[in-house]
Design a protein around this motif. Sequence first.
Motif, mmCIF file in Angstrom:
data_model
loop_
_atom_site.group_PDB
_atom_site.id
_atom_site.type_symbol
_atom_site.label_atom_id
_atom_site.label_comp_id
_atom_site.label_asym_id
_atom_site.label_seq_id
_atom_site.Cartn_x
_atom_site.Cartn_y
_atom_site.Cartn_z
ATOM 1 N N GLN A 144 0.815 -1.213 0.000
ATOM 2 C CA GLN A 144 0.000 0.000 0.000
ATOM 3 C C GLN A 144 0.849 1.263 0.000
ATOM 4 O O GLN A 144 0.353 2.349 -0.281
ATOM 5 C CB GLN A 144 -0.942 -0.005 1.213
ATOM 6 N N ASN A 145 2.135 1.114 0.292
ATOM 7 C CA ASN A 145 3.044 2.261 0.311
ATOM 8 C C ASN A 145 3.806 2.434 -0.999
ATOM 9 O O ASN A 145 4.607 3.359 -1.135
ATOM 10 C CB ASN A 145 4.038 2.133 1.463
ATOM 11 N N ARG A 146 3.562 1.573 -1.985
ATOM 12 C CA ARG A 146 4.309 1.652 -3.238
ATOM 13 C C ARG A 146 3.824 2.830 -4.074
ATOM 14 O O ARG A 146 2.635 2.945 -4.383
ATOM 15 C CB ARG A 146 4.163 0.372 -4.049
ATOM 16 N N PRO A 147 4.729 3.722 -4.482
ATOM 17 C CA PRO A 147 4.317 4.823 -5.360
ATOM 18 C C PRO A 147 4.107 4.320 -6.786
ATOM 19 O O PRO A 147 4.743 3.355 -7.221
ATOM 20 C CB PRO A 147 5.499 5.796 -5.282
ATOM 21 N N ASP A 148 3.219 4.996 -7.515
ATOM 22 C CA ASP A 148 2.943 4.621 -8.899
ATOM 23 C C ASP A 148 3.802 5.410 -9.888
ATOM 24 O O ASP A 148 3.866 5.058 -11.070
ATOM 25 C CB ASP A 148 1.460 4.851 -9.212
#
Length: 277
Positions: A144-148
Amino acid sequence: MFSTTIPLWEKGQYVPQGNADFMPTLATYVLDSTKKRPAVLICPGGGYGFTSPREAEPVALQYVAAGFHVFVVYYSVTPARHPQPLRDVSRAMNIIRAHADDWHIEEQSIAVCGFSAGGHLAASLGVFWDQSYCSDIPGLKRGQNRPDALILCYPVISSGPFAHRGSFENLLGPTAVPEDLQAMSLEHHINAQTPPTFLWHTVADSAVPVENSLLFAQGLRAQHIPFEIHIYPHGAHGLSLATAETDDGTGQDAHISGWHRLSTEWLWQIFTPVRRA
């Protein structure tokens, strides 16, 4: 616009290191609209010694004007050490995605934009988001913390010959061993899960050499990750928007200030396939 400041941590989750009054926070700039929009999370620079106001709200308002929901993370700085700043930005991303429905955010279209040492923090999230020290945060759903997407503005990247030594001393301590420095030299840690990246830098930057951006771009190329990079021949370090509003003596330049328009065009291009899916 919904604008407020949210503590990143609940009581007992965050232990201040040297400043008992400091709590990392997330500032929100959420547009009043039921239309779902992409978002940008901004990490101001400051050499991991402070968070620069010139690279915070003025930049946030420009992305708001371009149609994005925007957030600014005021993360831990020295005497706090790694991995606390990275845990802070991970927690910020977790809060944003947890409120995606409430704030009408396209939760698979969230970019992280960082300046100087804030660029190092943003890029660190891009390469280390799945490390245990990021994923063992209370309430954090894995991934959920992964940037796009990443937007890196004159970023600190390398701890090698082109390092900004002050940033690494603040992040790791003045007695950091070579292994610790290598572990945070981000050009060596780009992987297939690192998101598409927009970079800009100036050749004349005497604080953070342009090679930092070039090394990151080379690493992205090796992993076949899409990127866009703009290298300007003139301009000091810390230009922010490169406009009169953010000029504190670093200067202003109408040509360089175009980086922001270019980054928004790039973001819309990156996120459009996601929005159509």
